[in-house]
Scaffold this active site. Sequence first.
Site, PDB file in Angstrom:
ATOM      1  N   ARG A 206       0.827  -1.013  -0.117  1.00  0.00           N
ATOM      2  CA  ARG A 206      -0.160  -0.130  -0.139  1.00  0.00           C
ATOM      3  C   ARG A 206       0.926   1.230  -0.127  1.00  0.00           C
ATOM      4  NH1 ARG A 206      -3.800  -3.828   2.870  1.00  0.00           N
ATOM      5  NH2 ARG A 206      -2.375  -3.128   4.972  1.00  0.00           N
ATOM      6  N   ASP A 247     -15.952  -3.221  -5.365  1.00  0.00           N
ATOM      7  CA  ASP A 247     -16.006  -4.571  -4.769  1.00  0.00           C
ATOM      8  C   ASP A 247     -17.430  -5.095  -4.713  1.00  0.00           C
ATOM      9  OD1 ASP A 247     -13.791  -6.100  -2.391  1.00  0.00           O
ATOM     10  OD2 ASP A 247     -15.977  -6.605  -2.133  1.00  0.00           O
ATOM     11  N   SER A 248     -17.584  -6.587  -4.626  1.00  0.00           N
ATOM     12  CA  SER A 248     -19.097  -7.016  -4.539  1.00  0.00           C
ATOM     13  C   SER A 248     -19.691  -7.291  -3.171  1.00  0.00           C
ATOM     14  CB  SER A 248     -18.893  -8.517  -5.449  1.00  0.00           C
ATOM     15  OG  SER A 248     -18.311  -9.233  -4.699  1.00  0.00           O
ATOM     16  N   ASP A 297      -6.373  -6.807  -7.038  1.00  0.00           N
ATOM     17  CA  ASP A 297      -5.851  -7.526  -5.838  1.00  0.00           C
ATOM     18  C   ASP A 297      -7.211  -8.491  -5.459  1.00  0.00           C
ATOM     19  OD1 ASP A 297      -4.586  -8.631  -3.669  1.00  0.00           O
ATOM     20  OD2 ASP A 297      -5.144  -7.189  -2.178  1.00  0.00           O
ATOM     21  N   CYS A 337      -2.576 -14.092  -4.675  1.00  0.00           N
ATOM     22  CA  CYS A 337      -2.518 -14.494  -3.542  1.00  0.00           C
ATOM     23  C   CYS A 337      -2.466 -16.113  -3.497  1.00  0.00           C
ATOM     24  CB  CYS A 337      -3.396 -13.938  -2.342  1.00  0.00           C
ATOM     25  SG  CYS A 337      -5.218 -14.320  -2.586  1.00  0.00           S
TER      26      CYS A 337
END
Length: 393
Positions: A206, A247-248, A297, A337
Amino acid sequence: MKTIRLKEGRERSLLRRHPWIFDSAVARGGGDPGETVRIEGHDGRFLAWAAFSPASGIRARAWSFEEGERIDAAFLAGRVAQAVAVRTRLDVPADAVRLVHGESDGLPGLVVDRYGDTLVAQFLAAGAERWKKALADALLATTGLARLYERSDAHARELEGLPAVAGWLRGDGPTERVVAEHGWQFGLDIATGHKTGFYLDQRDNRRRFADWVRRTQAKRVLNCYCYTGGFSVAGLAGGAERVMSVDSSGPALERARANFTLNGHDPAAHEFVDADVNVTLRRLIDEGAQFDAIVLDPPKLAPSAAHAERAARAYKDINRLALKLLAPGGVLFTFSCSGGIPPELFHKIVASAGADAGVDGYIAERLGAAPDHPMTLAFPEGEYLKGLVVLRK
């Protein structure tokens, strides 16, 4: 003491001190869930002391490769103290820190994060579960804290044949927290947040994103799979004028708005999109939008190598769309990830996405998890998070 005898030729990884023994390597022997067993080569020589897991494909996880060691509460307390001491030397610039990172700290199946005056632990394997009380005692004694919240509700527990468990293991109190990193503040809930409450592994990335936004003078930022807005806040700290966070999860976006306010930004001046990322990226392309800095991400798409092919297609698609939206001279922070996607494969996926998008770029940096999430020489699987900073030509 129960014994596990390995098949001939299957001891090589243990001789290199890799901690996993797969079910396919076992010739005979067994034990109860989490029981300490002696691991022997096909010729009977000692290889390791390990925690047995009858339900898992990873049939045992090594505690120690020293035959003279005894696996007991004192042994575990020593491992915990060693892990905490390493974090002290790292001098992490935050009050939220990973203290124990499973196999990398010689404590397979145990993950522990510190959020101010509270520890949050995940007991993800049969051995860690069997020694839960002793581990909790050691964690509190070593840190001097009194509060320990358990978040043993990850999918990994299912693979071990263990039920999901969450709640106060020691102490009690509110689960809401505000943590500081690099001069920013983030609100979270250790009871409901992802992982143990927050993505501590992305802490330094970040900060790097803020640096790159500043360096490239990026004004328009797109943060995909934004969760609670960590990279969005970083983009604003770097000088961005407009941030779109996608975002969901509606609750995650509400937390992201609160984090904007917490850091002195007006959420009304920015856009929060509660929608599927792929659908949103396609819509933005149709609208002719462009961004100076983009973050990708996504959640874990390939937990193991068996899922790599399907995950590679998904990673390629979102990177292709993002590169189409990236303005010339813009910067893309793209991550995986997934443990089943090694760094070299991830590079190939992003390169293929660029070719399909008709975009070329420089690999300006390679990124990984913050140093309190270490990878050891003997356990390369610890490198689960990998990222690329792509500077578009």
